[in-house]
Design a protein around this motif. Structure first.
Motif, PDB file in Angstrom:
ATOM      1  N   UNK A 142      -5.375  -3.540  -9.023  1.00 21.81           N
ATOM      2  CA  UNK A 142      -4.035  -3.335  -8.475  1.00 21.81           C
ATOM      3  C   UNK A 142      -3.105  -4.292  -9.206  1.00 21.81           C
ATOM      4  N   UNK A 143      -2.100  -3.722  -9.859  1.00 19.76           N
ATOM      5  CA  UNK A 143      -1.159  -4.485 -10.682  1.00 19.76           C
ATOM      6  C   UNK A 143       0.265  -4.174 -10.236  1.00 19.76           C
ATOM      7  N   UNK A 159       2.287   2.637  -5.048  1.00 20.92           N
ATOM      8  CA  UNK A 159       2.565   2.462  -3.623  1.00 20.92           C
ATOM      9  C   UNK A 159       3.331   1.160  -3.421  1.00 20.92           C
ATOM     10  N   UNK A 160       3.908   1.010  -2.241  1.00 18.05           N
ATOM     11  CA  UNK A 160       4.588  -0.244  -1.921  1.00 18.05           C
ATOM     12  C   UNK A 160       3.791  -0.991  -0.864  1.00 18.05           C
ATOM     13  N   UNK A 161       3.957  -2.307  -0.856  1.00 16.18           N
ATOM     14  CA  UNK A 161       3.249  -3.170   0.087  1.00 16.18           C
ATOM     15  C   UNK A 161       4.178  -4.303   0.475  1.00 16.18           C
ATOM     16  N   UNK A 162       4.240  -4.583   1.769  1.00 14.33           N
ATOM     17  CA  UNK A 162       5.037  -5.721   2.219  1.00 14.33           C
ATOM     18  C   UNK A 162       4.181  -6.974   2.158  1.00 14.33           C
ATOM     19  N   UNK A 163       4.701  -7.992   1.482  1.00 10.80           N
ATOM     20  CA  UNK A 163       4.046  -9.294   1.412  1.00 10.80           C
ATOM     21  C   UNK A 163       5.061 -10.339   1.844  1.00 10.80           C
ATOM     22  N   UNK A 164       4.615 -11.580   1.944  1.00  8.51           N
ATOM     23  CA  UNK A 164       5.523 -12.670   2.276  1.00  8.51           C
ATOM     24  C   UNK A 164       5.747 -12.812   3.771  1.00  8.51           C
ATOM     25  N   UNK A 179      -3.412  -6.768   1.095  1.00  7.88           N
ATOM     26  CA  UNK A 179      -4.064  -5.489   0.846  1.00  7.88           C
ATOM     27  C   UNK A 179      -5.391  -5.399   1.594  1.00  7.88           C
ATOM     28  N   UNK A 180      -6.115  -6.508   1.699  1.00  9.60           N
ATOM     29  CA  UNK A 180      -7.362  -6.496   2.471  1.00  9.60           C
ATOM     30  C   UNK A 180      -7.074  -6.113   3.923  1.00  9.60           C
ATOM     31  N   UNK A 181      -5.968  -6.613   4.467  1.00 11.95           N
ATOM     32  CA  UNK A 181      -5.659  -6.341   5.871  1.00 11.95           C
ATOM     33  C   UNK A 181      -5.177  -4.917   6.114  1.00 11.95           C
ATOM     34  N   UNK A 182      -4.884  -4.177   5.044  1.00 12.32           N
ATOM     35  CA  UNK A 182      -4.581  -2.755   5.205  1.00 12.32           C
ATOM     36  C   UNK A 182      -5.860  -2.017   5.574  1.00 12.32           C
ATOM     37  N   UNK A 183      -7.011  -2.662   5.349  1.00 14.80           N
ATOM     38  CA  UNK A 183      -8.305  -2.162   5.809  1.00 14.80           C
ATOM     39  C   UNK A 183      -8.763  -0.941   5.036  1.00 14.80           C
ATOM     40  N   UNK A 184      -8.761  -1.051   3.730  1.00 13.32           N
ATOM     41  CA  UNK A 184      -9.193   0.051   2.889  1.00 13.32           C
ATOM     42  C   UNK A 184     -10.623   0.466   3.192  1.00 13.32           C
ATOM     43  N   UNK A 185     -10.846   1.740   3.220  1.00 13.75           N
ATOM     44  CA  UNK A 185     -12.181   2.288   3.420  1.00 13.75           C
ATOM     45  C   UNK A 185     -12.794   2.557   2.053  1.00 13.75           C
ATOM     46  N   UNK A 186     -13.202   1.501   1.371  1.00 13.80           N
ATOM     47  CA  UNK A 186     -13.753   1.639   0.025  1.00 13.80           C
ATOM     48  C   UNK A 186     -15.180   2.160   0.096  1.00 13.80           C
ATOM     49  N   UNK A 187     -15.529   3.122  -0.748  1.00 15.51           N
ATOM     50  CA  UNK A 187     -16.925   3.558  -0.790  1.00 15.51           C
ATOM     51  C   UNK A 187     -17.826   2.399  -1.224  1.00 15.51           C
ATOM     52  N   UNK A 188     -19.065   2.445  -0.806  1.00 12.74           N
ATOM     53  CA  UNK A 188     -20.025   1.415  -1.190  1.00 12.74           C
ATOM     54  C   UNK A 188     -20.061   1.314  -2.713  1.00 12.74           C
ATOM     55  N   UNK A 189     -20.037   0.104  -3.226  1.00 12.09           N
ATOM     56  CA  UNK A 189     -20.117  -0.122  -4.654  1.00 12.09           C
ATOM     57  C   UNK A 189     -18.771  -0.109  -5.370  1.00 12.09           C
ATOM     58  N   UNK A 190     -17.722   0.368  -4.712  1.00  8.25           N
ATOM     59  CA  UNK A 190     -16.406   0.372  -5.340  1.00  8.25           C
ATOM     60  C   UNK A 190     -15.716  -0.957  -5.093  1.00  8.25           C
ATOM     61  N   UNK A 191     -15.019  -1.426  -6.105  1.00  5.74           N
ATOM     62  CA  UNK A 191     -14.309  -2.693  -6.014  1.00  5.74           C
ATOM     63  C   UNK A 191     -12.866  -2.487  -6.438  1.00  5.74           C
ATOM     64  N   UNK A 219       4.271   0.144   9.577  1.00 11.48           N
ATOM     65  CA  UNK A 219       3.371   0.834   8.661  1.00 11.48           C
ATOM     66  C   UNK A 219       4.095   0.965   7.328  1.00 11.48           C
ATOM     67  N   UNK A 220       3.529   0.365   6.276  1.00 14.87           N
ATOM     68  CA  UNK A 220       4.168   0.439   4.962  1.00 14.87           C
ATOM     69  C   UNK A 220       3.518   1.532   4.134  1.00 14.87           C
ATOM     70  N   UNK A 221       4.021   1.715   2.907  1.00 17.37           N
ATOM     71  CA  UNK A 221       3.508   2.779   2.050  1.00 17.37           C
ATOM     72  C   UNK A 221       2.032   2.609   1.735  1.00 17.37           C
ATOM     73  N   UNK A 222       1.544   1.369   1.675  1.00 18.52           N
ATOM     74  CA  UNK A 222       0.116   1.173   1.397  1.00 18.52           C
ATOM     75  C   UNK A 222      -0.707   1.784   2.512  1.00 18.52           C
ATOM     76  N   UNK A 223      -0.283   1.576   3.757  1.00 17.78           N
ATOM     77  CA  UNK A 223      -1.019   2.165   4.863  1.00 17.78           C
ATOM     78  C   UNK A 223      -0.865   3.679   4.868  1.00 17.78           C
ATOM     79  N   UNK A 224       0.327   4.190   4.556  1.00 16.30           N
ATOM     80  CA  UNK A 224       0.519   5.636   4.471  1.00 16.30           C
ATOM     81  C   UNK A 224      -0.318   6.214   3.340  1.00 16.30           C
ATOM     82  N   UNK A 225      -0.410   5.483   2.218  1.00 14.29           N
ATOM     83  CA  UNK A 225      -1.142   5.971   1.049  1.00 14.29           C
ATOM     84  C   UNK A 225      -2.626   6.085   1.312  1.00 14.29           C
ATOM     85  N   UNK A 226      -3.146   5.287   2.233  1.00 16.30           N
ATOM     86  CA  UNK A 226      -4.585   5.330   2.463  1.00 16.30           C
ATOM     87  C   UNK A 226      -4.981   6.190   3.656  1.00 16.30           C
ATOM     88  N   UNK A 227      -4.025   6.847   4.279  1.00 12.75           N
ATOM     89  CA  UNK A 227      -4.367   7.744   5.376  1.00 12.75           C
ATOM     90  C   UNK A 227      -5.042   8.997   4.829  1.00 12.75           C
TER      91      UNK A 227
END
Length: 184
Positions: free
Chosen positions: A174-175, A30-35, A116-128, A2-10
């Motif tokens: 996200x930058x 936040x941090x995210x593991x890639x690669x 980031x998609x695989x972190x499974x964000x629960x985005x509200x409808x209409x948010x991008x 579990x990385x910071x991205x997953x912790x950040x979205x809890x």
């Protein structure tokens, strides 16, 4: 792991696997593991994870410029809004790209979108959430980026490059964190 991205979205809702989710907020870092995965491995994980990949996003994943890091790497990311970039002046992604770089935010590797998609964000409808990556040029000569969006039934990884009239001031990008210059 579990990385910071997953912790950040809890904290709000759940994804059916015991993780609590919420959306990112402007100014959040936040941090995210890639690669450590090939493009084919990323596509397979997205497919088996139940995420929907748009035709345009598949085109980006198949683009010769879509590269992945060989070794797992943790990167720092920031969430900014189009409004913070002067939305009223921005006409398309090329201007968004220039604006966030002018404010010291580096672009991120394209693979951030898939991870980031695989972190499974629960985005509200209409948010991008747009991925602040260097646009990948398609066979028609147009620059393409990845974006995330949820609909009633699907969690999308999609091509999100045209901007213009469909973007809203509250849309997020996200930058790279300002300390990550030279990231992409």
């Amino acid at each position: 792991m579990v990385n910071d991205a997953e912790k950040a979205i809890r904290g709000r809702g759940g994804d059916g696997r015991g993780r609590e989710l919420q959306t990112f907020t402007e100014g959040q870092s936040f941090s995210l593991e890639i690669g450590g995965k090939t493009v084919d491995q990323l596509k397979a994980e997205l497919d088996t994870g139940g995420y929907t990949i748009s035709t345009g996003a598949y085109g980006i994943l198949h683009n010769p410029g879509f590269l992945t890091l060989k070794k797992p790497t943790i990167i720092l990311l920031d969430v900014i809004t189009l409004d913070s970039l002067g939305y009223h002046k921005l006409k398309g992604y090329d201007q968004v790209f220039e604006a966030f770089q002018a404010q010291g935010y580096p672009p991120v590797p394209a693979e951030v979108g898939a991870h980031l998609r695989m972190v499974n964000l629960d985005l509200p409808m209409g948010e991008r959430i747009a991925i602040g990556m260097r646009p990948l040029i398609d066979s028609d000569g147009y620059g393409r980026i990845l974006g995330l969006r949820n609909s009633d039934a699907f969690k999308w990884l999609e091509e999100d490059s045209q901007g213009g009239g469909k973007w809203k001031p509250q849309d997020k990008v996200v930058v790279g964190h300002r300390s990550q210059v030279g990231l992409s």
